[in-house]
Write a protein that holds these residues in place. Structure first.
Motif, PDB file in Angstrom:
ATOM      1  N   UNK A  43      59.508 -39.830  14.849  1.00 15.45           N
ATOM      2  CA  UNK A  43      59.519 -39.111  16.119  1.00 15.45           C
ATOM      3  C   UNK A  43      58.319 -39.579  16.932  1.00 15.45           C
ATOM      4  N   UNK A  44      58.595 -40.110  18.123  1.00 15.88           N
ATOM      5  CA  UNK A  44      57.533 -40.650  18.972  1.00 15.88           C
ATOM      6  C   UNK A  44      57.481 -39.872  20.278  1.00 15.88           C
ATOM      7  N   UNK A  45      56.270 -39.541  20.705  1.00 13.68           N
ATOM      8  CA  UNK A  45      56.027 -38.897  21.996  1.00 13.68           C
ATOM      9  C   UNK A  45      55.094 -39.811  22.775  1.00 13.68           C
ATOM     10  N   UNK A  46      55.532 -40.205  23.981  1.00 15.98           N
ATOM     11  CA  UNK A  46      54.783 -41.155  24.793  1.00 15.98           C
ATOM     12  C   UNK A  46      54.522 -40.589  26.181  1.00 15.98           C
ATOM     13  N   UNK A  47      53.244 -40.500  26.595  1.00 19.13           N
ATOM     14  CA  UNK A  47      52.956 -40.135  27.983  1.00 19.13           C
ATOM     15  C   UNK A  47      53.258 -41.348  28.861  1.00 19.13           C
ATOM     16  N   UNK A  48      54.111 -41.184  29.844  1.00 15.93           N
ATOM     17  CA  UNK A  48      54.557 -42.355  30.615  1.00 15.93           C
ATOM     18  C   UNK A  48      53.475 -42.912  31.530  1.00 15.93           C
ATOM     19  N   UNK A  49      52.396 -42.156  31.768  1.00 20.31           N
ATOM     20  CA  UNK A  49      51.289 -42.715  32.544  1.00 20.31           C
ATOM     21  C   UNK A  49      50.245 -43.388  31.647  1.00 20.31           C
ATOM     22  N   UNK A  50      50.403 -43.284  30.327  1.00 18.82           N
ATOM     23  CA  UNK A  50      49.500 -43.931  29.367  1.00 18.82           C
ATOM     24  C   UNK A  50      50.294 -44.279  28.111  1.00 18.82           C
ATOM     25  N   UNK A  51      51.241 -45.214  28.223  1.00 23.54           N
ATOM     26  CA  UNK A  51      52.166 -45.485  27.113  1.00 23.54           C
ATOM     27  C   UNK A  51      51.499 -45.984  25.835  1.00 23.54           C
ATOM     28  N   UNK A  52      50.284 -46.479  25.910  1.00 26.17           N
ATOM     29  CA  UNK A  52      49.584 -46.941  24.715  1.00 26.17           C
ATOM     30  C   UNK A  52      49.005 -45.771  23.894  1.00 26.17           C
ATOM     31  N   UNK A  53      49.096 -44.547  24.397  1.00 29.23           N
ATOM     32  CA  UNK A  53      48.529 -43.375  23.723  1.00 29.23           C
ATOM     33  C   UNK A  53      49.612 -42.527  23.043  1.00 29.23           C
ATOM     34  N   UNK A  54      50.701 -43.149  22.615  1.00 27.78           N
ATOM     35  CA  UNK A  54      51.805 -42.424  21.981  1.00 27.78           C
ATOM     36  C   UNK A  54      51.366 -41.837  20.639  1.00 27.78           C
ATOM     37  N   UNK A  55      52.118 -40.819  20.200  1.00 30.98           N
ATOM     38  CA  UNK A  55      51.971 -40.236  18.866  1.00 30.98           C
ATOM     39  C   UNK A  55      53.299 -40.422  18.148  1.00 30.98           C
ATOM     40  N   UNK A  56      53.240 -40.888  16.909  1.00 33.36           N
ATOM     41  CA  UNK A  56      54.454 -41.115  16.131  1.00 33.36           C
ATOM     42  C   UNK A  56      54.249 -40.549  14.733  1.00 33.36           C
ATOM     43  N   UNK A  57      55.195 -39.691  14.303  1.00 31.23           N
ATOM     44  CA  UNK A  57      55.078 -39.019  13.012  1.00 31.23           C
ATOM     45  C   UNK A  57      56.457 -38.847  12.380  1.00 31.23           C
ATOM     46  N   UNK A  58      56.456 -38.400  11.139  1.00 29.65           N
ATOM     47  CA  UNK A  58      57.701 -38.210  10.382  1.00 29.65           C
ATOM     48  C   UNK A  58      58.446 -36.949  10.794  1.00 29.65           C
ATOM     49  N   UNK A  59      57.781 -36.030  11.509  1.00 24.13           N
ATOM     50  CA  UNK A  59      58.457 -34.825  11.997  1.00 24.13           C
ATOM     51  C   UNK A  59      58.221 -34.688  13.498  1.00 24.13           C
ATOM     52  N   UNK A  60      59.176 -34.054  14.157  1.00 20.36           N
ATOM     53  CA  UNK A  60      59.038 -33.843  15.604  1.00 20.36           C
ATOM     54  C   UNK A  60      57.880 -32.893  15.889  1.00 20.36           C
ATOM     55  N   UNK A  61      57.663 -31.913  15.033  1.00 23.78           N
ATOM     56  CA  UNK A  61      56.558 -30.969  15.242  1.00 23.78           C
ATOM     57  C   UNK A  61      55.204 -31.662  15.124  1.00 23.78           C
ATOM     58  N   UNK A  62      55.045 -32.556  14.162  1.00 23.37           N
ATOM     59  CA  UNK A  62      53.776 -33.273  14.013  1.00 23.37           C
ATOM     60  C   UNK A  62      53.512 -34.169  15.222  1.00 23.37           C
ATOM     61  N   UNK A  63      54.535 -34.860  15.704  1.00 26.35           N
ATOM     62  CA  UNK A  63      54.357 -35.736  16.865  1.00 26.35           C
ATOM     63  C   UNK A  63      53.913 -34.943  18.084  1.00 26.35           C
TER      64      UNK A  63
END
Length: 88
Positions: A43-63
């Motif tokens: 599960x990846x969450x990416x801020x579209x104004x700073x795409x290099x600062x994404x968070x990626x984890x095994x659960x949606x809650x952790x991301x």
């Protein structure tokens, strides 16, 4: 991927507006995405104004919890990943 509660299709994307990591007074889009992690989804969450600062984890809650901690600069925040991804 799936469990007894949710189906997580690889390639699924949703967008949510939140405060920017770069400017807390600005609202920006954050893209939630399900990626193929082999045996489990990623599960990846990416801020579209700073795409290099994404968070990626095994659960949606952790991301999303990790992203929310960055946005609000507080170490002990948690959120419902399924809700933020748009599953509930």
């Amino acid at each position: 991927f799936h469990n007894k509660t949710y189906i997580w299709p690889v390639g699924f994307r949703s967008v949510k507006k939140m405060p920017s990591l770069l400017d807390a007074n600005k609202q920006v889009d954050y893209e939630s995405e399900i990626r193929d992690g082999g045996e489990t989804p990623l599960f990846r969450v990416t801020p579209l104004d700073a795409p290099d600062r994404f968070q990626e984890h095994a659960t949606s809650s952790a991301a999303w919890s990790e992203m929310i901690k960055l946005i609000h600069q507080k170490p002990n925040l948690s959120v419902s990943g399924p809700e933020y991804f748009g599953f509930s």
